[in-house]
Design a protein around this motif. Structure first.
Motif, short mmCIF file in Angstrom:
data_model
loop_
_atom_site.label_atom_id
_atom_site.label_comp_id
_atom_site.label_asym_id
_atom_site.label_seq_id
_atom_site.Cartn_x
_atom_site.Cartn_y
_atom_site.Cartn_z
N LYS A 81 126.76 11.95 44.40
CA LYS A 81 127.39 12.75 43.36
C LYS A 81 128.36 13.77 43.97
CE LYS A 81 123.95 12.48 39.70
NZ LYS A 81 122.98 13.21 38.88
N GLY A 82 127.98 14.37 45.09
CA GLY A 82 128.84 15.32 45.77
C GLY A 82 130.11 14.67 46.28
N ILE A 83 130.00 13.47 46.81
CA ILE A 83 131.17 12.75 47.30
C ILE A 83 132.09 12.37 46.14
CG2 ILE A 83 131.93 10.58 48.37
CD1 ILE A 83 129.40 10.79 50.15
N GLU A 84 131.50 11.93 45.04
CA GLU A 84 132.29 11.59 43.86
C GLU A 84 133.01 12.81 43.30
OE1 GLU A 84 129.71 9.67 41.04
OE2 GLU A 84 129.36 7.95 42.35
N ALA A 85 132.34 13.95 43.31
CA ALA A 85 132.95 15.18 42.78
C ALA A 85 134.13 15.62 43.65
CB ALA A 85 131.91 16.29 42.71
N ARG A 86 134.03 15.46 44.96
CA ARG A 86 135.12 15.83 45.87
C ARG A 86 136.31 14.90 45.70
NH1 ARG A 86 131.92 15.94 51.04
NH2 ARG A 86 130.12 16.99 50.17
N ARG A 87 136.07 13.65 45.39
CA ARG A 87 137.15 12.69 45.22
C ARG A 87 137.93 12.93 43.92
NH1 ARG A 87 134.27 7.03 47.03
NH2 ARG A 87 134.23 7.48 49.23
N SER A 88 137.26 13.51 42.95
CA SER A 88 137.91 13.72 41.63
C SER A 88 138.81 14.92 41.62
CB SER A 88 136.85 13.91 40.55
OG SER A 88 136.03 12.76 40.47
#
Length: 89
Positions: free
Chosen positions: A82-89
């Protein structure tokens, strides 16, 4: 039971010293022929108490604790995703 213990040459796997006991407990944890080790220990001790130890260790360490460890690892992995996805967005 005990004949399989002898045939498998499990003689070094006992509770006579720390290294042997460590390997026995590790084999219990990974569920590797634990019933053969239990039968050999019961035969050597001439008592049913080792059977109680082996079965209770299996229930507590393998069934409960190992499942908790896996659940925590999965939870941490999901949070990291979830943290990686949030950084990508």
């Amino acid at each position: 039971g005990a004949p399989q213990y002898a045939e498998g040459e499990y003689w070094p796997l006992n509770f006579n010293d720390f290294s042997g006991a460590f390997v026995v407990v590790f084999q219990l944890l990974v569920v590797n022929n634990w019933q053969i080790l239990m039968d050999g220990t019961v035969e050597a001790a001439r008592s049913r108490f080792p059977q109680l130890y082996f079965i209770s260790f299996y229930l507590v360490a393998v069934v409960i604790v190992l499942n908790i460890v896996v659940a925590v690892m999965l939870s941490i992995t999901r949070k990291m995703e979830k943290g990686i996805e949030a950084r990508r967005s």
